[in-house]
Design an enzyme around this catalytic site. Structure first.
Site, PDB file in Angstrom:
ATOM      1  N   ASP A 148     -98.861  37.012 -22.574  1.00 36.25           N
ATOM      2  CA  ASP A 148     -98.731  38.287 -21.851  1.00 36.25           C
ATOM      3  C   ASP A 148     -99.329  39.475 -22.605  1.00 36.25           C
ATOM      4  OD1 ASP A 148     -97.093  36.558 -20.384  1.00 36.25           O
ATOM      5  OD2 ASP A 148     -95.252  37.386 -21.209  1.00 36.25           O
ATOM      6  N   GLU A 169     -97.076  37.826 -10.555  1.00 33.24           N
ATOM      7  CA  GLU A 169     -96.559  38.630 -11.664  1.00 33.24           C
ATOM      8  C   GLU A 169     -97.740  39.106 -12.501  1.00 33.24           C
ATOM      9  OE1 GLU A 169     -94.115  35.672 -13.460  1.00 33.24           O
ATOM     10  OE2 GLU A 169     -95.788  34.641 -14.425  1.00 33.24           O
TER      11      GLU A 169
END
Length: 508
Positions: free
Chosen positions: A56, A227
């Protein structure tokens, strides 16, 4: 870049082939230009570009350095801190551990995710998701840390989550913060298949509202959104990136939309980053690195390496070049494989026998009976090349391994092919299988100690060609279908050698 001077490789029955050797020093001006403007096709010193389990990533450019802020990729209960990495050149990275820890936030205790950095008014802010809440009855959501330096320490700015509830079905995770040219800041976020945008006030720690009746959260969910949202502005166009698929699986990927407004609408254009079964899987949740004052962009993301994956948290950081078409649309990203060892390490490589030292900005191999260093790639039709130097005339050889599997320690302890050059006067191609060696072809070569040779292999189906130098004419052609795909790397046999600029890519 280094200056180049010519020399010749002689092969039986052929005219001399011009080859380039690299001078030992580079001009100061060129070196400074490379450091100040990293203009690469991919991570020059290899992917992963840092060591460890991370995911991420988001990034900023602070104080003339590139900063990457990732999630620490472990079980949720162990995700209680954040590290950061900084680099002046996108090659040499410094780790800054524990820049934010959950114990400094009274309400956060686990699942510290997806840090989003930004600086304003002389302060540094880091937004993050915490606790992986599944309903409004749980404590957690998106928090904000504040610090005086990019490396922290980041302390709780408001003593509670900035966004601690579901709005429009969006789980409060995976945030990105964007500061527009007019000074308005926005926070984009959302899990569980929904994406929101909200306005941040100038204090960066409270939310404003839109001029449509005072709403705070605006849903902007594009098609296939899951996401991992990211906002980038280029040439007046707003690019929204997000992840599709499951984060732990091979099909995790990045798609994007374009808009003339920071709040959309955002209509999905295309998927631009997805798994490459020859390089890595699960490629997603990206940031975008912009080299200041240029039109050079990179996509920074996490991916699962090939080989023996430990579990879904086996995620590593990578970056590749992000190219735009003339109409502003984004080209599909190519996961390239390149290592010039200029970072002084060999992250992503596994050695099988021999001694290997990358600290001199090249990979030095000590003499051994078949020591190998391999990348966990799985190419079939492949272009593989490297710069190879054999320091002494000792009869040994050094070269490239391709389509390899079942590697072990020993002269021919692998199943696959090898193409090498030696100061004994040969360019050789052969295959190893279960510890036995079969020579497929050999030609005479004037290989001089201390000179740098570009050795390249093209393998397409059963057709294998070996090139030495810049010639477009192969010195070896054979047909052999014993091995169809596998790992790539380098090997030495009874000689020291130096390897540089290892490149692996699909054939066009």
């Amino acid at each position: 870049m280094k200056a180049a001077a010519p020399y010749f490789l002689l092969t039986a029955g052929l005219s001399p082939i011009l080859i380039l050797t690299t001078a030992s020093t580079a001009s100061t001006a060129s070196t400074l230009s490379t450091l100040s403007t990293p203009n690469f096709a991919t991570s020059e010193a290899g992917n992963p570009f840092v060591d460890g389990f991370y995911a991420d990533p988001d990034n900023e450019f602070y104080n003339n350095e590139y900063w990457v802020y990732p999630t620490s990729s472990y079980a949720y209960e162990k995700q209680t801190y954040l590290d950061a990495f900084s680099s002046p050149d996108l090659i040499h990275w410094t780790k800054h551990p524990n820049i934010l820890v959950a114990s400094d936030f009274s309400w956060a205790n686990r699942a510290i995710w997806a840090p989003a950095p930004i600086s304003r008014n002389g302060k540094y802010y880091l937004y993050f998701g915490a606790n992986d809440i599944q309903s409004d009855s749980e404590l957690g959501g998106i928090g904000v840390g504040i610090a005086d330096r990019p490396e922290g320490p980041y302390r709780d700015a408001i003593g509670k989550p900035l966004i601690g509830k579901y709005h429009n079905g969006a789980q409060p995770i995976d945030q990105d913060v964007f500061l527009d040219d007019d000074g308005q800041a926005y926070i984009y976020y959302g899990g569980h298949g929904h994406a929101n945008v909200a306005r941040l006030n100038e204090d960066m720690t409270s939310l404003g509202s839109f001029g449509d009746g005072g709403s705070v959260f605006k849903e902007i969910t594009p098609e296939n959104y899951v996401e991992g949202i990211q906002m980038v502005k280029r040439n007046g166009t707003y690019y929204l990136f997000w992840s599709e698929g499951g984060w732990g699986g091979p099909d995790y990927a990045v798609s994007y939309a374009m808009s003339s407004s920071p709040t959309g609408p955002f209509k999905r254009v295309a998927k631009i980053l997805q798994q490459d079964a020859a390089v890595a899987t699960g490629s997603g949740h990206n940031g975008v690195i912009h080299v200041p004052n240029t039109d050079i962009y990179y996509i920074v993301y996490h991916r699962h390496p090939l080989g023996d994956k430990i579990d879904a948290n086996d995620r590593r950081l990578a970056y590749d070049r992000l190219h735009f078409n003339g109409d502003g649309t984004v080209q599909p990203v190519r996961m390239l494989v390149h290592d010039n060892f200029n970072d002084g390490n060999m992250i992503g490589w596994t050695s099988y026998g021999g001694t290997w030292d990358p600290r001199s900005n090249a990979l030095k191999a000590g003499s051994s009976a078949g020591g190998k260093a391999l990348l966990h790639t799985n190419f079939g039709d492949v272009n593989l090349s490297a710069d190879i130097t054999i320091p002494a005339s000792n009869g040994g050889d050094a070269g490239l391994v391709f389509r390899a599997s079942n590697p072990g320690i020993g002269a021919d302890a692998y199943d696959g092919y090898y193409a090498g050059v030696g100061t004994g006067g040969k360019l050789v191609l052969g295959r190893a299988s279960g510890g036995s060696w079969t020579q497929l072809a050999v030609v005479k070569a004037d290989v001089r100690p201390g000179n740098k040779y570009i050795v390249r292999v093209q393998a397409k189906g059963n057709a294998i060609s070996v090139y030495a130098g810049d010639s477009t004419n192969a010195q070896i052609h054979v047909s052999d279908g014993s091995f169809g795909s596998g790992m790539n790397g380098v090997r030495v046999f009874q000689t020291d050698a130096v390897f540089d600029n290892v490149r692996v890519e699909h054939l066009p």
